[in-house]
Design a protein around this motif. Sequence first.
Motif, PDB file in Angstrom:
ATOM      1  N   PHE A  37      26.430  21.305  20.131  1.00 52.25           N
ATOM      2  CA  PHE A  37      25.952  20.129  20.704  1.00 52.25           C
ATOM      3  C   PHE A  37      27.135  19.644  21.630  1.00 52.25           C
ATOM      4  O   PHE A  37      26.774  19.236  23.035  1.00 52.25           O
ATOM      5  CB  PHE A  37      25.420  19.058  20.022  1.00 52.25           C
ATOM      6  N   LEU A  38      28.271  19.469  21.099  1.00 52.00           N
ATOM      7  CA  LEU A  38      29.517  18.862  21.912  1.00 52.00           C
ATOM      8  C   LEU A  38      30.479  19.639  22.061  1.00 52.00           C
ATOM      9  O   LEU A  38      31.356  19.148  22.910  1.00 52.00           O
ATOM     10  CB  LEU A  38      29.732  17.707  20.847  1.00 52.00           C
ATOM     11  N   GLY A  39      30.583  21.054  21.894  1.00 53.36           N
ATOM     12  CA  GLY A  39      31.726  21.914  22.190  1.00 53.36           C
ATOM     13  C   GLY A  39      32.615  21.592  21.230  1.00 53.36           C
ATOM     14  O   GLY A  39      32.438  20.871  20.116  1.00 53.36           O
ATOM     15  N   ARG A  40      33.779  22.258  21.513  1.00 51.89           N
ATOM     16  CA  ARG A  40      34.928  22.064  20.695  1.00 51.89           C
ATOM     17  C   ARG A  40      35.560  20.711  20.412  1.00 51.89           C
ATOM     18  O   ARG A  40      35.377  19.802  21.473  1.00 51.89           O
ATOM     19  CB  ARG A  40      36.039  23.014  20.992  1.00 51.89           C
ATOM     20  N   ALA A  41      35.769  20.376  19.170  1.00 56.57           N
ATOM     21  CA  ALA A  41      36.535  19.050  19.050  1.00 56.57           C
ATOM     22  C   ALA A  41      37.906  18.818  20.129  1.00 56.57           C
ATOM     23  O   ALA A  41      38.684  19.739  20.196  1.00 56.57           O
ATOM     24  CB  ALA A  41      37.194  18.603  17.644  1.00 56.57           C
ATOM     25  N   ARG A  42      37.967  17.517  20.589  1.00 55.61           N
ATOM     26  CA  ARG A  42      38.941  17.311  21.642  1.00 55.61           C
ATOM     27  C   ARG A  42      40.266  16.540  20.943  1.00 55.61           C
ATOM     28  O   ARG A  42      41.281  16.709  21.569  1.00 55.61           O
ATOM     29  CB  ARG A  42      38.406  16.366  22.539  1.00 55.61           C
ATOM     30  N   TYR A  43      40.086  15.829  19.905  1.00 53.55           N
ATOM     31  CA  TYR A  43      41.361  15.092  19.301  1.00 53.55           C
ATOM     32  C   TYR A  43      41.415  15.663  17.861  1.00 53.55           C
ATOM     33  O   TYR A  43      40.637  16.091  17.049  1.00 53.55           O
ATOM     34  CB  TYR A  43      40.920  13.804  19.495  1.00 53.55           C
ATOM     35  N   THR A  44      42.901  15.625  17.455  1.00 48.50           N
ATOM     36  CA  THR A  44      43.151  15.647  16.042  1.00 48.50           C
ATOM     37  C   THR A  44      44.314  14.669  15.683  1.00 48.50           C
ATOM     38  O   THR A  44      45.120  14.362  16.725  1.00 48.50           O
ATOM     39  CB  THR A  44      43.829  17.109  15.777  1.00 48.50           C
ATOM     40  N   TYR A  45      44.175  14.310  14.431  1.00 46.88           N
ATOM     41  CA  TYR A  45      45.108  13.280  14.298  1.00 46.88           C
ATOM     42  C   TYR A  45      46.343  13.958  13.781  1.00 46.88           C
ATOM     43  O   TYR A  45      46.267  14.851  13.164  1.00 46.88           O
ATOM     44  CB  TYR A  45      44.710  12.349  13.048  1.00 46.88           C
ATOM     45  N   GLN A  46      47.449  13.462  14.144  1.00 47.73           N
ATOM     46  CA  GLN A  46      48.804  14.005  14.022  1.00 47.73           C
ATOM     47  C   GLN A  46      49.087  13.714  12.426  1.00 47.73           C
ATOM     48  O   GLN A  46      49.518  12.380  12.136  1.00 47.73           O
ATOM     49  CB  GLN A  46      50.024  13.444  14.742  1.00 47.73           C
ATOM     50  N   MET A  47      48.905  14.371  11.473  1.00 47.50           N
ATOM     51  CA  MET A  47      49.055  14.320  10.117  1.00 47.50           C
ATOM     52  C   MET A  47      50.469  14.013   9.783  1.00 47.50           C
ATOM     53  O   MET A  47      51.340  14.715  10.619  1.00 47.50           O
ATOM     54  CB  MET A  47      48.397  15.264   9.198  1.00 47.50           C
TER      55      MET A  47
END
Length: 770
Positions: free
Chosen positions: A576-586
């Motif tokens: 539906f939305l494609g690949r995730a754009r953001y990841t939190y810098q853990m």
Amino acid sequence: MSDIIQHLPAIALRGTTILPDMIVHFDVSREKSIKAIEKAMVQDQKVFLITQKDPETEEPAQEDLYRIGTIAEIKQLVKTKKNLIQVLVEGEKRGELLRFDENSLYLEAEVALFEEEEEEPEGNVKEAMLRGIKELFVRYCNENPKLSKDLAGQILELEEVQKVIDQIAINLPMKYEDKQRILEAVSLEERYEVLGSILCNEIEIMQIRMDLNSKVKERVDKNQRDYILREQLKVIREELGDQDTLSEADQFKEQVAKLKASKEVKEKINREIERFKNAAGMQAEAGVIRSYIETLLSLPWDKVSRDNRNLKKAQKILEEDHYGLEKVKERIMEFLAVRTLTKKGESPILCLAGPPGTGKTSIARSVARALDKEYVRMSLGGVRDEAEIRGHRRTYIGAMPGRIANGLIQAGVKNPLMLLDEIDKVSSDYKGDTSSALLEVLDSEQNKKFRDHYVEIPLDLSEVLFIATANDLQTIPRPLLDRMEIIEISSYTQNEKEHIAKEHLIPKQMKAHGIKEGQLTISDEALKEIIAGYTKEAGVRGLERKLGEICRKTARRILEDKEETVCVDKENLESFLGRARYTYQMKNKTDEVGIVRGLAWTSVGGDTLQIEVNLMPGKGEFLLTGQLGDVMKESAQTGISYIRSVAGEYGIKPEFFQKHDLHIHIPEGAVPKDGPSAGITMATAMLSAITNTPVKANVAMTGEITLRGRVLPIGGLKEKLLAAKNAGMKKVLIPFENQADVEELDEEITGGMKIVPVKTMKEVLKHALA
């Protein structure tokens, strides 16, 4: 009066008095009166006629009748219909009523007769009386043209005072009370005085009536003349083609009569209407005046709407429309409570400040719904001309009222809710200072008589509930900020975004895209992934766009693939939305030297900054990279100065700084970074690199540093703690003076983290260094 007493049948007359020598006919209908006439006809046809004091009395007693009456002879009887007889009588003598015989079937009166009239006066007395009464009679005849001239001539020819007086009394149209006065005047002198008084009074009344008639006639003549002139003017205007102006002026007059406004306002509009009439034929001027009159008539001068005073209903509406935002709801409920108690209360000027997408504008709309107020939104972004607020002066071509006056016209009442959107984005140029113009609007002491340059008449804005919105309070001039009550709307937490999406955004987007309930379901895991991986914002605007994207694809599947239900879960979310754009810098997995996790506030919420410091042999150079702003560079300089001042305490030799280069870098170099809250973070990273001591990987920090190592307070703590929580931090160091801010935060934000307030750099190093 003589000693002769007679017993005669009597008739009580209503509304008429009969004098001696007077021949008159009247109707008789009362049974007792008919019996009295029958009795008189059997005897000598003599009857005693006496007048009632009150014509309405049906069965008069002796006290209901006048004392003096007339003995008359019945000349003729005519029976017209059942119980009605028409009688013709001739008055003969005056008589005094002594008593009634109440036992008989008719009124039988005991009457004392008066002696014969005294003789005529002689000599000068007679002449004086004759001239006096005739002169009054002539004046009366002149004032009363209806009186017969022949009759008047006959009376004036008489030379006996008694006959002149009697004839005038008999033939003059006068009230029965006046005739009764003449009847009761037994002597000639008395009758002369009474008749003279009555004539003088009648003459005066007729003169007053003539004066009034002449005034009325003058007015009617003037109105008739005005009417004729107006009709002529109308024909002339029709020939010139100016008929529309005249009819418009009449319509304006009617609207003014119906307008709810003060006397001064109506007078001003009426003056403009007269100018409009006179400007007929001058199309340009008439057009300008017409626009001005229409604006004045459109303004709600004294028209108000009734506010909702039901606190429970208002609370329910606010809860329905928005999740969270407790401070805003609490302030609105306080306002409503005060308004309910005081019946009026000054409207506060609220400023909702916070990042984009946090619902500031929709809160204002919701407040208007809760209070039952008319809602007017006014966008101030990019407004730079003062005339946009105050209006243009009417001397300019194309002049128009300002946005405030237009807002009142749009609302239709003088007490709407007016939203001043993006008040932090107004600007100024050579045409005037817009923010200064807003000072008068937002000052409760001044806005009772706000003067719009176009309207000219002062407008009362004291009952308008102003709500302003702003993203950044730093750009609002201090005097303007001082007039507003600031309510901070901070970033939403993950949990709040989930609630908002479920309760508001998903139903709204499904309705907007024509998707019925049950045709689309989004799992909780998918919703969390959308919030974390596909959006990076303080508010929910981006989240709403992503949900809209899902709804569009769902609509297509329902129509093309004939799918009855579509379920979105974590596994199929990418379709539906494609690949995730953001990841939190853990957080880092291990403790490292020279690497510290700092916290930053951005316009889209909080974020973590990994500050790296490398130490290299060199000549004491100090490098800063990563698009740092001036404030951050100065914080770094302050940090290194502090470290050099306490170098001995950490075993750092004085010549160390001359033989080594220090390089500070913050990754994501393309993103500009600035702010006064990274001082302790850079100082810790530098000291860690210099002393080769690792920094704990699960510790994040925020705060400004001074040259002496004190830690100063910062802003945006909620957003920074949210970023620390998302990055998996276990301990966060914050300035000691920010403790009060922590107490206001929910457990959802602070849970699972240890918040440590620090006063000095030594405390920071104690908690941060491994």
